[in-house]
Structure formats: structure tokens, C-alpha cells
Write an enzyme that holds these catalytic residues in place. Sequence first.
Site, short mmCIF file in Angstrom:
data_model
loop_
_atom_site.label_atom_id
_atom_site.label_comp_id
_atom_site.label_asym_id
_atom_site.label_seq_id
_atom_site.Cartn_x
_atom_site.Cartn_y
_atom_site.Cartn_z
N ARG A 166 -38.60 -77.32 -1.54
CA ARG A 166 -38.04 -77.10 -2.22
C ARG A 166 -37.67 -75.48 -2.30
NH1 ARG A 166 -35.54 -80.85 -3.90
NH2 ARG A 166 -35.03 -81.62 -5.74
N SER A 236 -33.67 -80.21 -12.37
CA SER A 236 -34.97 -80.88 -12.62
C SER A 236 -34.83 -79.15 -13.44
CB SER A 236 -35.32 -80.82 -11.46
OG SER A 236 -35.44 -82.62 -11.06
N GLU A 331 -39.36 -75.18 -11.21
CA GLU A 331 -38.00 -75.14 -10.12
C GLU A 331 -36.70 -74.21 -10.06
OE1 GLU A 331 -35.94 -78.67 -8.65
OE2 GLU A 331 -34.51 -77.85 -8.26
P1 FAD Z 1 -28.13 -70.09 -7.86
O1 FAD Z 1 -28.16 -70.90 -9.02
O2 FAD Z 1 -26.21 -69.58 -7.44
O3 FAD Z 1 -28.70 -69.41 -6.66
C1 FAD Z 1 -29.77 -69.41 -6.40
C2 FAD Z 1 -31.32 -68.49 -6.11
O4 FAD Z 1 -30.02 -67.83 -4.29
C3 FAD Z 1 -30.98 -67.24 -6.51
O5 FAD Z 1 -32.37 -66.83 -6.71
C4 FAD Z 1 -29.54 -66.82 -6.01
O6 FAD Z 1 -30.28 -64.75 -6.40
C5 FAD Z 1 -30.00 -67.00 -4.76
N1 FAD Z 1 -29.53 -67.45 -4.06
C6 FAD Z 1 -27.69 -67.81 -4.22
N2 FAD Z 1 -27.13 -67.93 -2.70
C7 FAD Z 1 -27.93 -66.54 -2.19
C8 FAD Z 1 -27.60 -65.92 -0.86
N3 FAD Z 1 -26.44 -66.07 -0.61
N4 FAD Z 1 -28.30 -64.89 -0.25
C9 FAD Z 1 -29.25 -64.05 -1.29
N5 FAD Z 1 -30.02 -65.06 -1.77
C10 FAD Z 1 -29.47 -66.18 -2.24
N6 FAD Z 1 -31.32 -79.43 -6.63
C11 FAD Z 1 -31.76 -80.49 -5.35
O7 FAD Z 1 -32.36 -80.08 -4.65
N7 FAD Z 1 -31.64 -81.65 -6.00
C12 FAD Z 1 -31.06 -81.89 -6.74
O8 FAD Z 1 -29.99 -83.30 -6.35
C13 FAD Z 1 -30.37 -81.22 -7.43
N8 FAD Z 1 -29.73 -81.68 -8.86
C14 FAD Z 1 -28.99 -81.09 -9.48
C15 FAD Z 1 -27.85 -81.71 -10.64
C16 FAD Z 1 -28.30 -80.57 -11.36
C17 FAD Z 1 -26.65 -81.15 -11.93
C18 FAD Z 1 -27.99 -79.23 -11.44
C19 FAD Z 1 -26.87 -78.30 -12.80
C20 FAD Z 1 -29.05 -78.93 -10.21
C21 FAD Z 1 -28.70 -79.57 -9.74
N9 FAD Z 1 -29.87 -78.57 -8.21
C22 FAD Z 1 -30.60 -79.30 -7.45
C23 FAD Z 1 -30.48 -77.77 -8.18
C24 FAD Z 1 -29.84 -76.83 -7.90
O9 FAD Z 1 -28.32 -77.41 -7.54
C25 FAD Z 1 -29.30 -75.94 -6.20
O10 FAD Z 1 -30.72 -75.31 -6.21
C26 FAD Z 1 -28.54 -75.14 -5.46
O11 FAD Z 1 -28.78 -75.20 -4.34
C27 FAD Z 1 -28.45 -74.00 -6.07
O12 FAD Z 1 -26.93 -73.80 -5.75
P2 FAD Z 1 -26.29 -72.24 -6.55
O13 FAD Z 1 -25.40 -71.97 -5.78
O14 FAD Z 1 -25.96 -72.20 -8.07
O15 FAD Z 1 -27.68 -70.61 -6.24
N1 EPU Z 2 -38.52 -91.30 -14.16
C1 EPU Z 2 -39.08 -91.53 -15.54
N2 EPU Z 2 -38.51 -90.54 -16.98
C2 EPU Z 2 -37.39 -90.48 -16.48
C3 EPU Z 2 -36.86 -89.91 -14.67
C4 EPU Z 2 -37.19 -90.46 -13.99
O1 EPU Z 2 -40.26 -91.99 -16.06
O2 EPU Z 2 -36.63 -89.85 -17.07
C5 EPU Z 2 -39.46 -91.80 -13.17
C6 EPU Z 2 -38.70 -93.06 -13.21
O3 EPU Z 2 -39.98 -93.97 -12.53
C7 EPU Z 2 -38.13 -92.80 -12.02
C8 EPU Z 2 -39.06 -91.53 -10.70
O4 EPU Z 2 -39.53 -91.13 -12.11
O5 EPU Z 2 -37.56 -94.35 -10.43
C9 EPU Z 2 -38.44 -90.90 -9.76
O6 EPU Z 2 -37.07 -89.84 -10.83
P1 EPU Z 2 -36.31 -89.88 -9.89
O7 EPU Z 2 -35.31 -90.58 -9.06
O8 EPU Z 2 -34.60 -89.44 -11.32
O9 EPU Z 2 -35.91 -88.36 -9.28
P2 EPU Z 2 -37.13 -86.98 -9.91
O10 EPU Z 2 -38.05 -87.38 -8.78
O11 EPU Z 2 -36.77 -86.60 -11.26
C10 EPU Z 2 -36.10 -85.33 -8.01
C11 EPU Z 2 -35.71 -84.48 -7.74
C12 EPU Z 2 -33.38 -84.20 -8.03
C13 EPU Z 2 -33.36 -85.11 -7.03
C14 EPU Z 2 -34.06 -86.45 -7.10
C15 EPU Z 2 -33.46 -88.22 -6.52
C16 EPU Z 2 -36.87 -82.80 -7.75
C17 EPU Z 2 -38.11 -81.74 -9.12
N3 EPU Z 2 -36.20 -83.20 -8.57
O12 EPU Z 2 -35.93 -86.23 -9.44
O13 EPU Z 2 -33.29 -82.93 -7.38
O14 EPU Z 2 -32.01 -85.91 -7.62
O15 EPU Z 2 -35.32 -86.39 -6.99
O16 EPU Z 2 -34.14 -87.99 -5.27
O17 EPU Z 2 -37.33 -83.12 -6.53
C18 EPU Z 2 -33.22 -80.83 -8.89
O18 EPU Z 2 -33.87 -80.47 -8.09
O19 EPU Z 2 -32.56 -80.27 -9.31
C19 EPU Z 2 -33.05 -82.60 -8.82
C20 EPU Z 2 -32.30 -83.15 -9.77
#
Ligand code: FAD
Ligand code: EPU
Length: 356
Positions: A166, A236, A331
Amino acid sequence: MHKKKYFSSQSLKDLNTFAIDVTAKKIIFVKTIQSLIDISKICQLSNIPYIILGEGSNVLFLENYVGVVIINRIKGIKIVEKKNFWLLHVFSGEKWHNLVKLTLNLGILGLENLALIPGCIGSAAIQNIGAYGLEFKDVCQYVDILSLRDNTIKRIYKNSCKFSYRNSIFKDQYKNEHAVIRVGMKLSKKWRPIVFSSLENYITLINITAYKIFNIICKIRKKKLPDPKKIGNAGSFFKNPLIKKKKAQKLINLYKVPNYPQKNGLVKISAAWLIENYKFKHLQIGDAAIHKKQKLILINKKNATAQEIIKLAKIIHKCILKKFNILLEPEVDLIGASGKIKASKIFKLNSKLKVI
Ligand code: FAD
Ligand code: EPU
């Protein structure tokens, strides 16, 4: 007396997935690099703060923003076929999930593990998004950044992007007055499935395809994660902590916490598990709460304020430190009235912790 029109503000509620009801002095959607340059120039000359957003899915606005919020909608996708791989050149305002779907529809495989992640291409690079064993860095070839100081464009190749969990150089050296405008990705024609441990229960390796992985991941995510269109959240809230082996071993012996040893010798600990196993009882601050199906996600049940989200996050942070001796690091990017706020201003992030 009537307030002059230029003092009115515009709502950001629909432009941040946490759905925090804050305003910006001005919100401008940009579709071209030139308009991004023009707007940032005006802001610089008039000493007005500005911030670039994609879909606002990784930010928490702490208060009304006193400057201009630039919404990046610079689009364009070019796909080049080579003998052994595909090259994707994608402008930063494209939506990440749309690219995942488009490539799979064209028979270009390799992005399926990152399905259904909200946000734009630019932020995917900045954040080095990751899920189910794949990170953006694994497919990245280069990132083009525009200096908003001198309007020059610089290509940073993958090995110089300083990608880590990240994190990237775009959150550090290039965080101010730079915009990510385009990224290059390379996808091999020799597809290999990535079946991360948490997918093993859902997938059999016999006849596995990228489409099956895509469908399963979409299904899991829809089941576990709150849909931002219905419940405000930014994924997250905290990162999974990376801790030293010795400390991790003690935690594992004591609690059997899910853990993922990393190549650099550190061990990633599941923050969701720590929160789940603290066993908070109906913890809710105003409309800010912990998502029941995924405890690492903080939600805005309806009209939560950023202060309520922060208060909730601080309680979690303090309790996890007390019980497990682990400092959680947000994050989500925290945005103040005139710019990004260091998480360390709000959360304790460093201390010489004793090994439990
Ligand atoms: P924004 O929130 O709009 O911006 C994020 C940051 O980047 C801000 O500081 C902004 O100023 C900067 N920025 C944006 N665009 C630019 C640009 N072009 N140039 C310079 N700066 C810029 N993340 C994961 O890694 N894995 C996941 O599985 C995951 N699952 C998610 C699930 C949900 C339901 C939600 C709501 C979020 C999840 N995220 C996850 C977090 C998020 O989706 C990512 O961090 C995503 O890349 C953010 O994109 P955005 O365009 O919305 O960024
Ligand atoms: N778990 C719990 N309780 C919960 C959820 C999960 O105990 O409520 C435990 C379980 O043992 C599970 C483990 O945590 O197996 C991992 O959970 P999960 O697979 O949901 O992944 P995570 O580590 O919680 C990360 C990323 C997610 C990404 C998933 C899938 C971070 C901070 N988050 O979550 O990214 O989608 O793995 O790979 O690294 C995000 O970055 O916003 C985000 C959603």
C-alpha cells in the site's frame, strides 16, 4: 445581505465513498491534461489549495476543504500486442474495475485477482492496490507523472517506483504538486492462476480459468464488503501490520492470529482478526460503526461525521495496542481543510514497543 456567489461551496458527499457531508470551495472535473495544468496554475497563482481525487474511495475528509477539489476524469486506453505479452497504456482517470472487465473480455488475462476494487487507475498506482495475492506492482511497467510546478512529464519505471505494501514513491517524493496521468502495464500471454490462501476453500485448481477466479472474487467481495453506494466506507480503514518475526511468533503462540510471512522477513498480521478478537461489544459512535462481516472496515451507517469515524478508529487503535501491543496504521488518506494530514498527527504510530 446576500452572500456573494463565489463564497458558496459545493458538496463532496457523493464524491467520497465514506459519504461524509463536507464541502469544497470548488469542485472541478478534468478530462484533459491541459485543463489539469490550467486549474492547478490558477490555484498556485491565487494561493488556493487544491487536491486531485479519483473516486474518493480511499480518503476521509476531516472538515470542509477550503480549496479546489479536482476530479480526475482523464481517460483513454491503448492496448498493444507483442509476441509474448500485452502492453496496456491507460490514462489515470479510467476506472480500475472497468479495465479488469475490459481486458478479460478481450481475452487478456492477469488482472482478475484485483476485480471489483473501487477507484481510478492513477490511485491504483499511488496506493499499489492489492488483493488475493496480487498487487498493482506485479503488473506495472511504468507510471507517468506530471509536475504541476513546471508541467513536465516524467516516466518512472516500475523498479524506481519504490512499491511496497500500500505504498509507493508517489506517496512520498512525488506526493506534492504531482499528478499521476498515465500508467503502463504488462500482462504475459502465459497465464498462471494466483490462488491466494483465502481463495483455496472456494477454488479447485482443476480446469481453473481467469474468468472463474474473477467470478469467485466478485462473489466473495460482494458478500463481505459493504457497497459504498449503500453504506459509506473506504475499504480497510487500517493496514495489516507488518511486524518482526520474534514478536509475531509470540502473538501466534498466544492467539493463533492469521499471519503471512513476507519476503523481507517481516510477518503480516491480520488486523481484521485482531479487531474481531478484541470482541468490542456494539461499539458505535454516532453513525460510525465497524462492518459486521469485515471488521477492518469502518462504516458510515447514515450521517456519520469524520469526527465520529476518527473517534471510533482511535478507540480501536488504543484497544488493539493495549491488548496485542500492536500499533495499527490508517490506510485511508486523511484530508484536512487545506490538504493531507499525516496520520501520526492523529494516531500514535511509533513507539519503542516491548515484545510481548
Ligand atoms: P482517491 O480516494 O480519490 O485518492 C486517493 C489518494 O490519491 C488521495 O490522496 C488523492 O489525492 C490521490 N490521488 C488520486 N488520484 C491522483 C492522481 N491522478 N494524481 C495524484 N494524486 C492522486 N484497496 C486495495 O488496495 N485493495 C482492495 O481490495 C480494496 N478494496 C476496497 C473496497 C471498498 C469497498 C472500498 C471503498 C475501497 C477499497 N480499497 C481497496 C481502497 C481504494 O479502492 C483504493 O485505495 C483505490 O486505489 C483508491 O482509488 P480512488 O481513485 O478512489 O482514490
Ligand atoms: N478476519 C477476521 N475477521 C473479519 C475479517 C477477516 O478474523 O472480520 C480474518 C480471517 O481469518 C481472514 C483474514 O482475517 O482469513 C483475512 O481477511 P480478508 O481476506 O478479508 O483480508 P484482509 O487482510 O482483512 C486485505 C486487504 C483488502 C483486500 C483483502 C483481500 C488490507 C488492509 N486489506 O484485507 O483490501 O481486499 O485483503 O486480499 O491489506 C483495502 O485495502 O481497502 C482492502 C479492502
